[in-house]
Design an enzyme around this catalytic site. Structure first.
Site, PDB file in Angstrom:
ATOM      1  N   LYS A 171      26.215  -4.023  -0.710  1.00 33.50           N
ATOM      2  CA  LYS A 171      27.682  -3.982  -0.793  1.00 33.50           C
ATOM      3  C   LYS A 171      28.301  -3.324   0.435  1.00 33.50           C
ATOM      4  O   LYS A 171      29.504  -3.164   0.522  1.00 33.50           O
ATOM      5  CB  LYS A 171      28.098  -3.204  -2.045  1.00 33.50           C
ATOM      6  CG  LYS A 171      27.554  -3.766  -3.339  1.00 33.50           C
ATOM      7  CD  LYS A 171      28.043  -2.922  -4.515  1.00 33.50           C
ATOM      8  CE  LYS A 171      27.391  -3.336  -5.826  1.00 33.50           C
ATOM      9  NZ  LYS A 171      27.717  -2.398  -6.905  1.00 33.50           N
TER      10      LYS A 171
ATOM     11  N   HIS B 122       5.295   5.997  11.520  1.00 37.60           N
ATOM     12  CA  HIS B 122       4.727   5.900  10.176  1.00 37.60           C
ATOM     13  C   HIS B 122       3.768   7.088  10.023  1.00 37.60           C
ATOM     14  O   HIS B 122       2.548   6.912   9.991  1.00 37.60           O
ATOM     15  CB  HIS B 122       3.999   4.558  10.043  1.00 37.60           C
ATOM     16  CG  HIS B 122       3.723   4.127   8.638  1.00 37.60           C
ATOM     17  ND1 HIS B 122       3.857   4.963   7.553  1.00 37.60           N
ATOM     18  CD2 HIS B 122       3.306   2.917   8.141  1.00 37.60           C
ATOM     19  CE1 HIS B 122       3.530   4.284   6.454  1.00 37.60           C
ATOM     20  NE2 HIS B 122       3.206   3.048   6.788  1.00 37.60           N
TER      21      HIS B 122
ATOM     22  N   ARG C  80       0.810  -1.226   0.000  1.00 44.17           N
ATOM     23  CA  ARG C  80       0.000   0.000   0.000  1.00 44.17           C
ATOM     24  C   ARG C  80       0.840   1.272   0.000  1.00 44.17           C
ATOM     25  O   ARG C  80       0.601   2.190  -0.778  1.00 44.17           O
ATOM     26  CB  ARG C  80      -0.905   0.062   1.253  1.00 44.17           C
ATOM     27  CG  ARG C  80      -2.189  -0.665   1.143  1.00 44.17           C
ATOM     28  CD  ARG C  80      -2.573  -1.184   2.511  1.00 44.17           C
ATOM     29  NE  ARG C  80      -1.632  -2.236   2.862  1.00 44.17           N
ATOM     30  CZ  ARG C  80      -1.797  -3.507   2.525  1.00 44.17           C
ATOM     31  NH1 ARG C  80      -2.883  -3.882   1.909  1.00 44.17           N
ATOM     32  NH2 ARG C  80      -0.903  -4.421   2.824  1.00 44.17           N
ATOM     33  N   THR C  81       1.795   1.326   0.922  1.00 46.96           N
ATOM     34  CA  THR C  81       2.522   2.586   1.094  1.00 46.96           C
ATOM     35  C   THR C  81       3.296   2.932  -0.169  1.00 46.96           C
ATOM     36  O   THR C  81       3.199   4.035  -0.696  1.00 46.96           O
ATOM     37  CB  THR C  81       3.460   2.500   2.314  1.00 46.96           C
ATOM     38  OG1 THR C  81       2.693   2.068   3.439  1.00 46.96           O
ATOM     39  CG2 THR C  81       4.090   3.840   2.622  1.00 46.96           C
TER      40      THR C  81
ATOM     41  N   ARG D 266      11.423   3.714   3.267  1.00 45.97           N
ATOM     42  CA  ARG D 266      11.080   2.808   4.377  1.00 45.97           C
ATOM     43  C   ARG D 266      12.329   2.026   4.720  1.00 45.97           C
ATOM     44  O   ARG D 266      13.060   1.579   3.832  1.00 45.97           O
ATOM     45  CB  ARG D 266       9.954   1.864   3.954  1.00 45.97           C
ATOM     46  CG  ARG D 266       9.735   0.728   4.942  1.00 45.97           C
ATOM     47  CD  ARG D 266       8.497  -0.050   4.627  1.00 45.97           C
ATOM     48  NE  ARG D 266       7.285   0.723   4.919  1.00 45.97           N
ATOM     49  CZ  ARG D 266       6.057   0.226   4.846  1.00 45.97           C
ATOM     50  NH1 ARG D 266       5.857  -1.018   4.498  1.00 45.97           N
ATOM     51  NH2 ARG D 266       5.012   0.981   5.136  1.00 45.97           N
TER      52      ARG D 266
HETATM   53  C1  NCD Z   1       1.953  -1.064   8.232  1.00 44.67           C
HETATM   54  C2  NCD Z   1       3.440  -0.831   8.360  1.00 44.67           C
HETATM   55  O1  NCD Z   1       4.198  -1.063   7.424  1.00 44.67           O
HETATM   56  O2  NCD Z   1       3.807  -0.378   9.430  1.00 44.67           O
HETATM   57  N1  NCD Z   1       1.547  -1.244   6.912  1.00 44.67           N
HETATM   58  C3  NCD Z   1       1.238  -0.142   6.169  1.00 44.67           C
HETATM   59  O3  NCD Z   1       2.069   0.677   5.881  1.00 44.67           O
HETATM   60  N2  NCD Z   1      -0.043   0.012   5.809  1.00 44.67           N
HETATM   61  C4  NCD Z   1       1.417  -2.071   9.152  1.00 44.67           C
HETATM   62  C5  NCD Z   1       2.010  -3.447   9.169  1.00 44.67           C
HETATM   63  O4  NCD Z   1       2.906  -3.772   8.385  1.00 44.67           O
HETATM   64  O5  NCD Z   1       1.546  -4.239   9.983  1.00 44.67           O
END
Ligand code: NCD
Length: 308
Positions: A86, A135, A56-57, A107
């Site tokens: 590396k 997040h 999703r993100t 991320r």
């Molecule tokens: C979440 C995350 O990555 O923190 N997912 C997301 O971004 N919608 C929640 C999760 O991974 O459980």
């Protein structure tokens, strides 16, 4: 003052800024339906660097960039296919990418990684999840969803359920929801996965009511927002411990029967077993609408941060 980076929910404690972003996200949704999205990222290149899995993100950020007229570079698996393999430091990787791109959405498995990146980056860094840390863009889309679904962000009984220790989404959502009057929090988790003290301290300082529980049966009839979380398998040192805790809370039709009629169920997703598929058809199941709102909030955030 306009934000340079998006690193933490703490940057969004201003209610005026929140209102502005909710309005912008609503506008993005409207213009998306009408086919007239602003091309405010035209000529800009955004790098999406994901050192941890994401559906999703990453895809909602990439879609947002494309819809706003920008271009995307990056890798969905930077932990394997970037020079991190590396032995390149995160700082060096960011120094290089910031020479190519106008903004970096990233991320990373380490808490604080986005702040480290921002310290060396001349272009905006967007924290799309840093380990068990934060997040913030998820928290904003969660807030936008609550407002849209229930019409308010105050006077709410909110149950955060599951992995409150490693779940970064609740760490970012809590400081934002606690700004609004008469919200009460119920933290439902196994003892091993309790909400860290530093987040409870935020509530104590502001005299915001909260309770910690190990099960939710007794509170279902008074909860307005159920926020389910996945037990974060990837953060456990012990596989046995994960196996023991992974299915500690499940929302199914029996739970739905006892749940307040005008409540909503949120989940940042992905779900594993914590919400049974039979729940999806219930009007209170708002998690897929929530995921869709992610697109509009991320369009709003990129437009705000990088739009001309
Ligand atoms: C979440 C995350 O990555 O923190 N997912 C997301 O971004 N919608 C929640 C999760 O991974 O459980």
């Amino acid at each position: 003052m306009k934000l340079k980076h998006i690193l933490s929910a703490d940057q969004f404690l201003d209610l005026g800024l929140q209102q502005e972003l909710f309005a912008l996200a609503a506008e993005m949704e409207k213009s998306n339906h009408g086919g007239k999205v602003p091309t405010s990222l035209a000529g800009k290149v955004i790098a999406c660097m994901f050192f941890e899995p994401s559906t999703r993100t990453r895809l909602s950020f990439e879609t947002s960039v494309l819809k706003l007229g920008g271009s995307v570079i990056g890798t969905e698996n930077a932990a394997i296919s970037s020079s991190a393999v590396k032995g390149e430091t995160l700082e060096d990787t960011i120094r290089i990418i910031s020479g190519y791109a106008d903004g970096i959405v990233m991320r990373h498995p380490e808490e604080g990684a986005a702040k480290r990146a921002a310290a060396v980056s001349p272009v905006p860094i967007v924290n799309a999840g840093d380990g068990k840390g934060e997040h913030p863009t998820q928290a904003l889309l969660d807030m936008f969803t609550v407002k849209k679904e229930l019409g308010r962000l105050d006077n709410l009984n909110i149950a955060m359920i599951g992995d409150l220790l490693y779940g970064r989404t609740v760490h970012s959502l809590l400081p934002l929801l606690s700004l609004y009057q008469k919200n009460k929090f119920y933290f439902v988790s196994p003892d091993k996965l309790r909400m860290p003290e530093k987040f409870k301290d935020i509530l104590k300082e502001k005299n915001v009511e909260f309770e910690e529980l190990e099960n939710f049966e007794g509170i279902l009839d008074k909860i307005d927002v159920v926020y389910m979380t996945r037990v974060q398998k990837e953060r456990f040192a012990s596989h046995e411990e994960y196996e023991r805790l992974k299915d500690c809370y499940v929302i199914n039709s029996a739970v739905l029967e006892k749940l307040k009629k005008d409540s909503i169920i949120l989940h940042p997703l992905p779900r594993v077993n914590e919400i049974a598929p039979e729940v999806d058809a219930d009007v209170r199941a708002a998690y897929f609408r929530q995921a869709r709102n992610g697109l509009f909030m991320r369009m709003a955030l990129l437009h705000y941060l990088l739009g001309k």
